[in-house]
Design an enzyme around this catalytic site. Structure first.
Site, PDB file in Angstrom:
ATOM      1  CG  ASN A 185      47.733  34.285  64.591  1.00 43.23           C
ATOM      2  OD1 ASN A 185      46.508  34.234  64.732  1.00 43.23           O
ATOM      3  ND2 ASN A 185      48.328  34.038  63.426  1.00 43.23           N
ATOM      4  CD  GLU A 186      48.048  31.073  61.552  1.00 47.88           C
ATOM      5  OE1 GLU A 186      46.957  30.489  61.411  1.00 47.88           O
ATOM      6  OE2 GLU A 186      48.607  31.684  60.618  1.00 47.88           O
ATOM      7  CD  GLU A 391      43.281  33.478  61.358  1.00 43.71           C
ATOM      8  OE1 GLU A 391      43.499  32.827  60.303  1.00 43.71           O
ATOM      9  OE2 GLU A 391      44.145  34.181  61.910  1.00 43.71           O
ATOM     10  CD1 TRP A 436      41.181  35.301  57.023  1.00 47.55           C
ATOM     11  CD2 TRP A 436      41.542  36.175  59.052  1.00 47.55           C
ATOM     12  NE1 TRP A 436      42.274  36.117  56.927  1.00 47.55           N
ATOM     13  CE2 TRP A 436      42.521  36.670  58.159  1.00 47.55           C
ATOM     14  CE3 TRP A 436      41.561  36.599  60.387  1.00 47.55           C
ATOM     15  CZ2 TRP A 436      43.524  37.551  58.569  1.00 47.55           C
ATOM     16  CZ3 TRP A 436      42.561  37.473  60.787  1.00 47.55           C
ATOM     17  CH2 TRP A 436      43.520  37.935  59.886  1.00 47.55           C
TER      18      TRP A 436
END
Length: 504
Positions: A185-186, A391, A436
Site C-alpha cells: 500500500n502506497e 483511494e 476512501w
C-alpha cells in the site's frame, strides 16, 4: 510581492479548477470499469488480540505513544456480514481491503493461524457470493511486530523471503476467489512516513530513538520493490495460469504545481519531485532502474539493482494502484553541502512542498484537474499502464450530526470521478475507482478525529452502529445509473428529502 503572487496563483488555480465533467452517468465509463470503496485491516477489523492474532508494528507504534488506536476500530471482525449487506445495498462492484499479516501468520513466518485463515475465507466468500469483487492488499502499514523485533523488518533483506512466503499462503488459500492483488500500500508514503519522518509505523528516523533517514528510507524502498517483484514472480510461476489474477503495486500520487508561476527553478524542481515521488517506484517497475536524477542526488546511499534484480522488478506489476487526494506546491530549495551532513529524502529531493488542502471541518479543496494531470503524467511517462485509483476521498471532522448531510463530500467525489472520466476519454488506461473510505475508520493521521466514510460509525456505541451519509445515497444513485449533476438544486433537494426515510 512573491507571497502575494503565490496567493493570487492559488486562487486562480482554484477558480479554474472547474468541474471536469458536470453531467455524466456511470454508463459514460467503459464497459467493465470497476467502482468500489475501501478499508484496511487495522483501520476496520479491531479484534486486536482475538483468535490468535499477534501485534503488528501499527499496534506497537500507537500503544507505545499512548495514542488513539485500532484495538476495536469498526469491529469489522465481528460485523463483516452486516457490512457486506451495506455494500450490496450501495451497489459496489468491488471492495478493497487488506489482510492482517499478523492475524494470518502471527509471527510473520511459520504456522498459519487457522482462525485468522477462516475469518478471511468467510469474509471473501461473503463478498463473492453477493457479487462483489475482492481487491486485496497484502501489506498496509502493519508488519508483524515479531519480524520488526527479530531482524528490523523492512530494513533487512530477509523480509523478501518472509513476504514472499506470506504472499504464497494468501495466493494459495484465497486465490480462487481473489483476482486482484496489491502487494504494498502506497509504498512511497509508507517509506517516507515510517523511515524518513518517523511519523508512522514503525517510527524510525534520524531524529527518532532509532533509525537513519539518510539511508534506511532508500533501503526500505528497495526492499519493498524486491519483495513485490518476488511475490509477483511466484504468482506468475505457480498460480496465474490456474487462477487468472493480477498483481499490482501502489503509490501515493500528488500533482505538483510550481510555488510561483514565474520561477524557472520551481518548474525544474517539479520534475525532481516527480522523479522522487513517482520515479522512485515506477522507474524500476517500468524501466528496471531508478531515475538518473535520484541516482545523482542520493549517490551511494541509493541501493543498486543487480542485473538479475533489475530484470525481476521490471514489468513485475500488472497494474499500478494510486492514492490521490490533493496537489502540492513545489518550491526549489538550495541545500549547501556544509548543511547537508544528515541528508534525508526532502533535502535529497531539493524541494519544499506545500500541500494544497483545506483541513477544515469541510474537507479538502475541490481541484479535480489534479487527478486528471496525475493520470495523464503516468500515461505519458510510464507507457500508459493499467491504473486503479485505490483511494480518493475527502475528510470531515467527526461529528455524527453534521457529517450526515455531507454535501461537500458529494461535491468532491462528483468532481473527481468526472476528472477520471475525462482522463479515460483522453486515453488513460484507468480501469477502476475506489472511494476512501466505505465507512468511518481509525485514520493513520487523525485517529478518530477525521472521517472519510460514506457511512458513519458511532464509535461510542459498543455495537459500532453504521448509518448512511448523504454521500452514500449519492454514490449509490450514481452506481445504479442515475445521471449526476452536482449543483442541481433538484437533485440535492431530492437526496435530502429522502435522506431520513429511504434505504439504499
Amino acid at each position: 510581492m512573491r507571497v502575494l503572487l503565490s496567493v493570487i496563483y492559488i486562487f486562480l488555480l482554484l477558480a479554474l479548477s472547474g468541474r471536469c465533467s458536470d453531467v455524466y452517468s456511470r454508463s459514460d465509463f467503459p464497459e467493465g470499469f470497476t467502482f468500489g470503496s475501501a478499508t484496511s485491516a487495522y483501520q476496520w477489523e479491531g479484534a486486536v488480540d482475538e483468535d490468535g492474532k499477534k501485534p503488528s508494528v501499527w499496534d506497537t507504534f500507537l500503544h507505545s505513544r499512548n495514542l488513539e488506536n485500532g484495538d476495536i476500530a469498526c469491529d469489522g471482525y465481528h460485523n463483516y456480514k452486516e457490512d457486506v449487506k451495506l455494500m450490496v445495498e450501495t451497489g459496489l462492484d468491488a471492495f478493497r481491503f487488506s489482510i492482517s499479516w499478523s492475524r494470518l501468520i502471527p509471527n510473520g513466518r511459520g504456522p498459519v493461524n487457522p482462525k485468522g485463515l477462516q475469518f478471511y475465507k468467510n469474509f471473501i466468500q461473503q463478498l463473492v457470493s453477493h457479487g462483489i469483487e475482492p481487491h486485496v492488499t497484502l501489506h498496509h502499514y502493519d508488519l508483524p511486530q515479531f519480524l520488526e523485533d527479530d531482524y528490523g523488518g523492512w530494513i533487512n533483506r530477509r523480509i523478501i523471503k518472509d513476504f514472499t512466503a506470506y504472499a504464497d499462503v494468501c495466493f494459495r488459500e484465497f486465490g480462487n476467489h481473489v483476482k486482484f492483488w496489491t502487494t504494498i500500500n502506497e509504498a512511497n508514503v509508507f517509506t517516507i512516513g515510517g523511515y524518513n519522518d518517523g511519523t508512522s509505523p514503525p517510527g524510525r528516523c534520524s531524529n527518532c530513538s532509532s533509525g537513519n533517514s539518510s539511508t534506511e528510507t532508500y533501503i526500505v524502498g528497495n526492499n519493498l520493490l524486491l519483495a513485490h517483484a518476488s511475490a509477483s514472480r511466484l504468482y506468475k510461476q505457480k498460480y496465474k495460469e490456474k487462477q487468472g489474477g493480477s498483481v499490482g503495486f501502489s503509490l501515493y500520487a500528488f500533482e505538483f504545481v510550481p510555488y510561483t508561476s514565474s520561477s524557472k527553478d520551481d518548474e525544474i524542481a517539479i520534475q525532481r519531485a516527480k522523479d522522487f515521488f513517482y520515479g522512485w517506484t515506477l522507474g524500476p517497475l517500468t524501466f528496471g532502474d531508478y531515475p538518473d536524477e535520484m541516482k545523482g542526488a542520493v549517490g551511494s546511499r541509493l541501493p543498486i539493482f543487480s542485473e538479475e534484480e533489475s530484470e525481476l522488478v521490471k514489468g513485475s506489476s500488472d497494474f499500478i494502484g494510486i492514492m490521490h487526494y490533493f496537489p502540492a506546491f513545489v518550491e526549489d530549495i538550495k541545500v549547501e553541502p556544509s548543511l547537508s551532513r544528515n541528508p534525508d529524502f526532502y533535502s535529497d529531493m531539493g524541494v519544499s512542498l506545500t500541500y494544497l488542502r483545506n483541513r477544515s471541518d469541510f474537507g479538502y479543496d475541490v481541484v479535480p484537474w489534479a487527478m486528471e494531470s496525475v493520470l495523464e503524467y503516468i500515461k505519458q511517462t510510464y507507457g500508459n499502464p493499467p491504473v486503479y485509483i485505490l483511494e480518493n476521498g475527502t475528510p470531515m471532522k467527526l461529528d455524527l450530526q453534521l457529517e450526515q448531510k455531507d454535501t461537500r463530500r458529494i461535491e468532491y467525489l462528483h468532481a473527481y470521478i468526472g476528472a477520471v472520466l475525462k482522463a479515460v476519454r483522453n486515453g488513460s488506461d484507468t480501469r477502476g475507482y475506489f472511494v476512501w473510505s466505505f465507512m468511518d475508520l481509525f485514520e493513520l493521521i487523525g485517529g478518530y478525529e477525521l472521517s472519510f466514510g460514506l457511512y458513519s460509525v458511532n464509535f461510542s456505541d459498543p455495537h459500532r452502529k453504521r448509518s448512511p451519509k448523504l454521500s452514500a445515497h449519492w454514490y449509490s444513485d450514481f452506481l445504479k445509473g442515475k445521471t449526476t449533476v452536482f449543483g442541481s438544486q433538484g437533485i440535492i433537494t431530492q437526496l435530502l428529502s429522502n435522506f431520513s426515510s429511504s434505504s439504499l
